[in-house]
Design a protein around this motif. Structure first.
Motif, mmCIF file in Angstrom:
data_model
loop_
_atom_site.group_PDB
_atom_site.id
_atom_site.type_symbol
_atom_site.label_atom_id
_atom_site.label_comp_id
_atom_site.label_asym_id
_atom_site.label_seq_id
_atom_site.Cartn_x
_atom_site.Cartn_y
_atom_site.Cartn_z
ATOM 1 N N ARG A 35 0.695 -0.915 -0.287
ATOM 2 C CA ARG A 35 0.113 -0.043 -0.134
ATOM 3 C C ARG A 35 0.937 1.341 0.012
ATOM 4 O O ARG A 35 1.649 1.545 0.862
ATOM 5 N N VAL A 36 0.875 2.048 -1.225
ATOM 6 C CA VAL A 36 1.739 3.083 -1.316
ATOM 7 C C VAL A 36 0.837 4.309 -0.582
ATOM 8 O O VAL A 36 1.704 5.166 0.355
ATOM 9 N N ASN A 37 -0.252 4.351 -0.466
ATOM 10 C CA ASN A 37 -1.036 5.352 0.146
ATOM 11 C C ASN A 37 -2.492 4.802 0.073
ATOM 12 O O ASN A 37 -2.998 3.703 -0.449
ATOM 13 N N GLU A 38 -3.426 5.603 0.637
ATOM 14 C CA GLU A 38 -5.008 5.380 0.862
ATOM 15 C C GLU A 38 -5.541 4.643 -0.599
ATOM 16 O O GLU A 38 -6.394 3.754 -0.594
ATOM 17 N N ASP A 39 -5.018 5.512 -1.680
ATOM 18 C CA ASP A 39 -5.628 5.091 -3.056
ATOM 19 C C ASP A 39 -4.788 4.226 -3.788
ATOM 20 O O ASP A 39 -5.269 4.289 -5.358
ATOM 21 N N HIS A 40 -3.569 3.963 -3.367
ATOM 22 C CA HIS A 40 -2.620 3.520 -4.491
ATOM 23 C C HIS A 40 -1.941 2.189 -3.953
ATOM 24 O O HIS A 40 -1.322 2.388 -2.841
ATOM 25 N N ILE A 41 -2.050 1.086 -4.827
ATOM 26 C CA ILE A 41 -1.321 -0.163 -4.070
ATOM 27 C C ILE A 41 -0.423 -0.840 -5.402
ATOM 28 O O ILE A 41 -0.871 -0.430 -6.492
ATOM 29 N N VAL A 42 0.495 -1.696 -5.026
ATOM 30 C CA VAL A 42 1.373 -2.114 -6.288
ATOM 31 C C VAL A 42 1.537 -3.562 -5.746
ATOM 32 O O VAL A 42 1.593 -3.874 -4.636
ATOM 33 N N TYR A 43 1.844 -4.413 -6.711
ATOM 34 C CA TYR A 43 2.492 -5.579 -6.693
ATOM 35 C C TYR A 43 3.733 -5.799 -7.515
ATOM 36 O O TYR A 43 3.803 -5.751 -8.636
ATOM 37 N N CYS A 44 4.749 -5.327 -6.591
ATOM 38 C CA CYS A 44 5.906 -5.505 -7.467
ATOM 39 C C CYS A 44 7.308 -5.808 -6.310
ATOM 40 O O CYS A 44 7.293 -5.169 -5.487
#
Length: 73
Positions: A56-65
Motif C-alpha cells: 500500500r503506497v497510500n490510501e488510494d494506491h497499491i502495487v504488486y512489485c
C-alpha cells in the motif's frame, strides 16, 4: 509506469500511445513468479521465481512489485 504512460492525453497534440512489448500471458498458463515479468523492463532474476505481495503506497494506491518491496524494507 507502462500503464500510466499508455493513458491518452485529451489536450495538446495527438501522440502515439505507449505500448508494453511482448504478448499478454495466457490466463491458464501464467508464468512462474511475477506474472508480468516477461513484459517488464525492470525485471530481475527474483521476479522469475517469486510472486510479489501487495504494497500500500497510500490510501488510494497499491502495487504488486518485488522492486517496490525492496524499497519499502
Amino acid at each position: 509506469v507502462g500503464l500510466l504512460s499508455a493513458i491518452p492525453k485529451i489536450t495538446g497534440e495527438r501522440q502515439r500511445l505507449a505500448s508494453i512489448p511482448g504478448l499478454v500471458a495466457n490466463a491458464r498458463m501464467l508464468p512462474e513468479g511475477c506474472k508480468f515479468h516477461p513484459r517488464c523492463a525492470k525485471c530481475s532474476p527474483v521476479c522469475r521465481t517469486r510472486k510479489p505481495t501487495v504494497i500500500r503506497v497510500n490510501e488510494d494506491h497499491i502495487v504488486y512489485c518485488l522492486k517496490c518491496e525492496q524499497s519499502h524494507d
